[in-house]
Every structure is written in structure tokens, then in C-alpha cells.
Design a protein around this motif. Sequence first.
Motif, PDB file in Angstrom:
ATOM      1  N   GLY A   1       0.824  -1.201   0.000  1.00 40.73           N
ATOM      2  CA  GLY A   1       0.000   0.000   0.000  1.00 40.73           C
ATOM      3  C   GLY A   1       0.855   1.247   0.000  1.00 40.73           C
ATOM      4  N   GLY A   2       1.977   1.205   0.725  1.00 38.65           N
ATOM      5  CA  GLY A   2       2.893   2.339   0.756  1.00 38.65           C
ATOM      6  C   GLY A   2       3.511   2.591  -0.605  1.00 38.65           C
ATOM      7  N   GLU A   3       3.892   1.498  -1.293  1.00 35.51           N
ATOM      8  CA  GLU A   3       4.455   1.628  -2.636  1.00 35.51           C
ATOM      9  C   GLU A   3       3.412   2.189  -3.597  1.00 35.51           C
ATOM     10  OE1 GLU A   3       5.869  -2.250  -3.645  1.00 35.51           O
ATOM     11  OE2 GLU A   3       7.451  -2.203  -2.135  1.00 35.51           O
ATOM     12  N   LEU A   4       2.194   1.688  -3.494  1.00 37.49           N
ATOM     13  CA  LEU A   4       1.128   2.172  -4.367  1.00 37.49           C
ATOM     14  C   LEU A   4       0.846   3.647  -4.098  1.00 37.49           C
ATOM     15  CD1 LEU A   4      -1.013   1.570  -6.504  1.00 37.49           C
ATOM     16  CD2 LEU A   4      -2.541   0.852  -4.657  1.00 37.49           C
ATOM     17  N   PHE A   5       0.841   4.023  -2.833  1.00 40.06           N
ATOM     18  CA  PHE A   5       0.617   5.420  -2.474  1.00 40.06           C
ATOM     19  C   PHE A   5       1.695   6.306  -3.090  1.00 40.06           C
ATOM     20  CE2 PHE A   5       1.237   9.044   0.401  1.00 40.06           C
ATOM     21  CZ  PHE A   5      -0.020   9.609   0.328  1.00 40.06           C
ATOM     22  N   GLN A   6       2.947   5.844  -3.036  1.00 36.99           N
ATOM     23  CA  GLN A   6       4.054   6.618  -3.618  1.00 36.99           C
ATOM     24  C   GLN A   6       3.901   6.746  -5.130  1.00 36.99           C
ATOM     25  OE1 GLN A   6       6.348   8.246  -1.839  1.00 36.99           O
ATOM     26  NE2 GLN A   6       6.991   9.159  -3.753  1.00 36.99           N
ATOM     27  N   GLU A   7       3.487   5.645  -5.784  1.00 32.03           N
ATOM     28  CA  GLU A   7       3.267   5.694  -7.235  1.00 32.03           C
ATOM     29  C   GLU A   7       2.163   6.693  -7.576  1.00 32.03           C
ATOM     30  OE1 GLU A   7       3.040   2.109  -9.686  1.00 32.03           O
ATOM     31  OE2 GLU A   7       3.786   1.003  -7.943  1.00 32.03           O
ATOM     32  N   ILE A   8       1.101   6.693  -6.796  1.00 32.18           N
ATOM     33  CA  ILE A   8      -0.009   7.626  -7.036  1.00 32.18           C
ATOM     34  C   ILE A   8       0.453   9.063  -6.843  1.00 32.18           C
ATOM     35  CG2 ILE A   8      -2.252   8.393  -6.157  1.00 32.18           C
ATOM     36  CD1 ILE A   8      -2.873   5.399  -5.618  1.00 32.18           C
ATOM     37  N   GLU A   9       1.248   9.299  -5.800  1.00 29.94           N
ATOM     38  CA  GLU A   9       1.772  10.646  -5.561  1.00 29.94           C
ATOM     39  C   GLU A   9       2.653  11.103  -6.737  1.00 29.94           C
ATOM     40  OE1 GLU A   9       1.326  13.041  -3.132  1.00 29.94           O
ATOM     41  OE2 GLU A   9      -0.359  11.729  -2.633  1.00 29.94           O
TER      42      GLU A   9
ATOM     43  N   LEU B   1       0.030   9.337 -19.289  1.00 32.25           N
ATOM     44  CA  LEU B   1      -0.556   9.591 -17.967  1.00 32.25           C
ATOM     45  C   LEU B   1      -1.913   8.887 -17.828  1.00 32.25           C
ATOM     46  CD1 LEU B   1       0.280  13.348 -17.417  1.00 32.25           C
ATOM     47  CD2 LEU B   1       1.086  11.430 -16.034  1.00 32.25           C
ATOM     48  N   GLU B   2      -2.691   8.910 -18.878  1.00 31.13           N
ATOM     49  CA  GLU B   2      -4.009   8.278 -18.853  1.00 31.13           C
ATOM     50  C   GLU B   2      -3.883   6.765 -18.643  1.00 31.13           C
ATOM     51  OE1 GLU B   2      -7.098   7.751 -22.304  1.00 31.13           O
ATOM     52  OE2 GLU B   2      -7.126   9.835 -21.590  1.00 31.13           O
ATOM     53  N   ILE B   3      -2.967   6.133 -19.368  1.00 32.27           N
ATOM     54  CA  ILE B   3      -2.761   4.686 -19.244  1.00 32.27           C
ATOM     55  C   ILE B   3      -2.264   4.338 -17.837  1.00 32.27           C
ATOM     56  CG2 ILE B   3      -1.315   2.762 -20.027  1.00 32.27           C
ATOM     57  CD1 ILE B   3      -1.466   4.065 -22.862  1.00 32.27           C
ATOM     58  N   GLU B   4      -1.281   5.088 -17.354  1.00 30.62           N
ATOM     59  CA  GLU B   4      -0.759   4.830 -16.016  1.00 30.62           C
ATOM     60  C   GLU B   4      -1.816   5.095 -14.942  1.00 30.62           C
ATOM     61  OE1 GLU B   4       2.957   6.716 -15.199  1.00 30.62           O
ATOM     62  OE2 GLU B   4       3.838   5.979 -17.051  1.00 30.62           O
ATOM     63  N   GLY B   5      -2.637   6.104 -15.157  1.00 29.69           N
ATOM     64  CA  GLY B   5      -3.719   6.396 -14.201  1.00 29.69           C
ATOM     65  C   GLY B   5      -4.714   5.264 -14.122  1.00 29.69           C
ATOM     66  N   GLU B   6      -5.060   4.690 -15.261  1.00 32.44           N
ATOM     67  CA  GLU B   6      -5.980   3.538 -15.276  1.00 32.44           C
ATOM     68  C   GLU B   6      -5.366   2.336 -14.563  1.00 32.44           C
ATOM     69  OE1 GLU B   6      -9.190   3.158 -16.240  1.00 32.44           O
ATOM     70  OE2 GLU B   6      -9.188   5.330 -16.528  1.00 32.44           O
ATOM     71  N   ARG B   7      -4.058   2.114 -14.798  1.00 36.53           N
ATOM     72  CA  ARG B   7      -3.364   0.994 -14.142  1.00 36.53           C
ATOM     73  C   ARG B   7      -3.373   1.192 -12.619  1.00 36.53           C
ATOM     74  NH1 ARG B   7       1.467   0.327 -11.975  1.00 36.53           N
ATOM     75  NH2 ARG B   7       2.236   2.323 -12.740  1.00 36.53           N
TER      76      ARG B   7
ATOM     77  N   LYS C   1      -5.446   2.956 -10.900  1.00 35.03           N
ATOM     78  CA  LYS C   1      -6.845   2.832 -10.452  1.00 35.03           C
ATOM     79  C   LYS C   1      -7.207   1.376 -10.238  1.00 35.03           C
ATOM     80  CE  LYS C   1     -11.443   4.094 -12.090  1.00 35.03           C
ATOM     81  NZ  LYS C   1     -12.166   4.726 -13.198  1.00 35.03           N
ATOM     82  N   GLU C   2      -6.797   0.503 -11.166  1.00 37.80           N
ATOM     83  CA  GLU C   2      -7.067  -0.922 -11.049  1.00 37.80           C
ATOM     84  C   GLU C   2      -6.318  -1.541  -9.868  1.00 37.80           C
ATOM     85  OE1 GLU C   2      -9.251  -2.964 -12.639  1.00 37.80           O
ATOM     86  OE2 GLU C   2     -10.015  -1.083 -13.457  1.00 37.80           O
ATOM     87  N   GLN C   3      -5.085  -1.118  -9.661  1.00 41.98           N
ATOM     88  CA  GLN C   3      -4.303  -1.636  -8.535  1.00 41.98           C
ATOM     89  C   GLN C   3      -4.919  -1.241  -7.209  1.00 41.98           C
ATOM     90  OE1 GLN C   3      -0.307  -0.149  -9.354  1.00 41.98           O
ATOM     91  NE2 GLN C   3       0.412  -2.276  -9.412  1.00 41.98           N
ATOM     92  N   ALA C   4      -5.501  -0.065  -7.157  1.00 39.63           N
ATOM     93  CA  ALA C   4      -6.068   0.433  -5.904  1.00 39.63           C
ATOM     94  C   ALA C   4      -7.365  -0.256  -5.519  1.00 39.63           C
ATOM     95  CB  ALA C   4      -6.294   1.937  -5.995  1.00 39.63           C
ATOM     96  N   LYS C   5      -7.995  -0.933  -6.466  1.00 28.96           N
ATOM     97  CA  LYS C   5      -9.268  -1.610  -6.165  1.00 28.96           C
ATOM     98  C   LYS C   5      -9.073  -2.789  -5.281  1.00 28.96           C
ATOM     99  CE  LYS C   5     -11.978  -0.272 -10.145  1.00 28.96           C
ATOM    100  NZ  LYS C   5     -12.705  -0.705 -11.296  1.00 28.96           N
TER     101      LYS C   5
END
Length: 146
Positions: A80-88, A134-140, A142-146
Motif C-alpha cells: 500500500g505504501g508503494e502504491l501510495f508513492q506511485e499515485i503521488e 498519464l491516462e494509461i498509467e492512471g488507469e493501471r 486505479k485498477e491496482q487500488a481496487k
Amino acid sequence: MIRFIFTTAFFLVIALLSYNYFFGTAEEKKQAQEIFSKGAEVVGAGADLLKSEYEKYQDGKYDEALDNISHFLGKLKEQGGELFQEIENWNQRKHEWDQKNQDLQQLIDADPGSMDKEELRSAIAELEKERKILEIEGERLKEQAK
């Protein structure tokens, strides 16, 4: 809402049984007494079960399961920490893209003839390319966060 209904139904049944136990006919009193005695047996059995499981817990029956849960939660927190960093990082890159887009738009609005058409096309194409990434990475993400 469902919790309220169950709670209300539970207290209604207890009140009805209590009323029948004290003020009901002989048959109603007998029926209420049987239900209360069965309820006491269930409570007693539940208490015995809890004592038994507590003793097993003291003997270490659940140590491995608790270790597994702890390991799982630690791993989940790490991911979750890694995902949070990627989102940031993605949000920062999107903010930079927004700023570039805004700067280009202001430049075009201020003096449309100041930029060479080829430079303008190149800048727009670069912004479009970044937007798609950015759009492709944002979708990825988003899917990881589910």
C-alpha cells in the motif's frame, strides 16, 4: 437499519417471553420456562466453548495463524505504501502536464503568430503523447487500488 430491526425483534421476544413467564396462562408459563432453560443451556455451552478456546490460545494453538495474519498485514501495508508513492508521483507528473498545457495555451492566446507552426505542432504532439501515457498509467493505478 437491519441492526435496529434485529435488536428490536430480540428485545420484543424477550419482553414477550418475560410477560408470558410472569403473567401468562399455565401453558404460556411452561412454554416460556422451556425457552429460557434452552437459552441458558446455549449460553452455558457458549461459555464452555470460549473457555476451551481461550485455553487453546494460551497453549499456542493460534500462534501460527496470528503470525500469518501479521505477516499478511505487514506485506499489505508495504504494498500500500508503494502504491501510495506511485499515485503521488503520478499526481505530480499530471500537475506538471497541466502546467505545460496551460503555459502553451497562454502563449497561443497571447500572440498566436509568435510561434513557428512546426514548433507549435511539436509541442502539441508532445503534450498529447504525455497525456496518453498519464491516462494509461492512471488507469493501471486505479485498477491496482481496487
